[in-house]
Design an enzyme around this catalytic site. Structure first.
Site: not given
Length: 462
Positions: A266, A300-301, A425
């Site tokens: 991710d 994005e996060e 994450h």
């Protein structure tokens, strides 16, 4: 009016070009090797960090070495800093409690540890039912995992809801179906109390202690704070269209990751398979009818400013964008794409995928979801989708050595049946969780989808 069937819209060389792309992809390990170097060398890449900028620098240099065109588009991004943090259970026993402050959280008051009793709730309904007991407590959410899109609400709004009733902090059970004492960070909506994630195991332990009537006391220390915004950039890789250069096909993934995660899954993999798809098309000398553009987004996060900035910079291309595709849901064995758009376009894409990609299992069109970074275009009517993959390690997809090479009747992708959220994450999001072969298959699938859509006689119908 033009006919929008695959048979009338497809390029005469569609099968030949798709075969060439897959043959080139399956003989390479480029995406994996480059992703391994980037994540090993630069590590976690939160927006505003030096590591992200160094990773972007290196990635840009490598893209140029492939003979591809790459441009930078500046993006102002938030800069949240975790700082030091710890939590200690003080009663009924002394124990270190693993935490990860949630993005956007503040630190504990006055730079000092906070000591308070714990109140555990299993749902927002229970929070409301026990609101008169919350004042002065640390609220612990021990919510059951019911899929990421549902359970994430506890991470996003748990602190805000708890502070309304006088909580001094909120600790949220990690949003994951599985735990090995791993703690999952992520964004949280702004609140005036500190908030952090804890492991599934510790949340369940607190719940058992409370059920026995034991007093639970915790010491919490967090230095989390937000600095002024920093400048970063999206990287734009482009192959100009030979006949309709102003019309575009957009696809991409994001380069940033959380500060505790190498971000291989991710979403370094998502960004790098898009780059690899462009490398494959370019290396074969294939000339698309329309412009193909891969965007390596930032932020994005914890803000999605990269996606917003791209939309603002290219708002004049909304009606010229045939499709936007994002890959940010894992890169395992490709199954196909989701699609949000007209029924005519969906039928065309379904037939395209079955002709060109069915033999590697990647030609399906399923669902209608799309990713955060492209959502600003999608909301303005651009046809959109996401790369869909199957994780052959678990669930109905396990023990299928041919997955990715053939097209048995596998069930549709289910993110609940994926190891993606085991590592999402966390510190465990590292390159060893990925397969070189699967990354190349994803790159091949994306290259075939985007190149074939670029070569249609018309834009996808809306």
């Amino acid at each position: 009016m033009p006919s929008y069937s695959w048979e009338t819209q497809k390029d005469v060389n569609a099968q030949r070009d798709a075969h060439a792309i897959m043959e080139a992809a399956f003989s390479s390990r480029s995406a994996y090797e480059r992703l391994a170097y980037m994540t090993d060398t630069f590590g976690p890449r939160l927006s505003g960090s030096t590591a992200l900028e160094l990773a972007l620098n290196w990635t840009k240099e490598e893209i140029l070495s492939d003979g591809l065109s790459v441009q930078e588009e500046p993006v102002k991004v938030p800069c949240w800093v975790r700082g030091k943090e710890y939590a200690t259970l003080r009663s009924p026993r002394v124990k270190n409690v693993r935490i990860a402050g949630l993005g956007g959280s503040i630190g504990t008051p006055n730079g000092e540890p906070l000591i308070a009793k714990v109140l555990v709730v299993s749902s927002f309904d229970e929070l409301e039912a026990r609101k008169n007991e919350i004042e002065g407590h640390v609220v612990v959410y021990n919510e059951e995992y019911e899929g990421y899109s549902t359970t994430i609400s506890y991470r996003l709004t748990g602190a805000q809801r708890a502070e309304k009733y006088g909580a001094v902090a909120a600790l949220v059970r990690s949003v994951s179906p599985f735990g090995l004492k791993t703690v999952h960070t992520g964004s949280s909506n702004t609140a005036s109390i500190p908030t952090a994630a804890i492991t599934k195991e510790d949340a369940q332990m607190f719940s058992r202690m409370q059920a026995r009537g034991q007093d639970i006391e915790i010491e919490l220390y967090m230095e989390a704070h937000t600095l002024p915004d920093q400048m970063s950039r999206n990287l734009i890789i482009e192959i100009k269209g030979a006949k309709e250069p102003d019309e575009v096909i957009v696809f991409g993934g994001h380069m940033d990751s959380w500060d505790i995660a190498d971000g291989a899954m991710d979403d370094g993999a998502g960004a790098y398979v898009c780059w690899e798809a462009m490398r494959l098309i370019n290396s074969l000398g294939l000339k698309p009818r329309r412009t193909i553009r891969a965007v390596l987004f930032v932020n994005e996060e914890n803000g999605a400013m990269g996606g917003q900035q791209y939309y603002q910079n290219h708002v004049n291309e909304v009606n010229l964008t045939s499709i936007a595709i994002e890959t940010d849901e894992g890169n395992f064995s490709p199954y196909g794409i989701s699609f949000s758009g007209s029924d005519e376009a969906r039928t065309l894409l379904t037939n395209m995928g079955q002709e060109l990609l069915a033999h590697i299992g990647a030609g399906n069109v399923t669902g209608d979801d799309y990713g955060t970074d492209i959502s600003y275009m999608c909301e303005q009517g651009v046809p959109c989708g996401s790369l869909k993959t199957l994780d052959p390690r678990i669930g109905d997809y396990a023990n299928n050595p041919c997955l990715g090479f053939s097209n048995p009747p596998y069930p549709e992708p289910d993110m609940g049946k994926s190891a993606y959220f085991w590592y999402h994450h966390t510190e465990a999001d590292t390159i060893d969780k990925l397969s070189p072969e699967q990354l190349q298959h994803c790159a091949a699938a994306l290259a075939v989808w985007t190149f074939s859509i670029a070569n249609l006689h018309s834009l996808l119908p809306r």
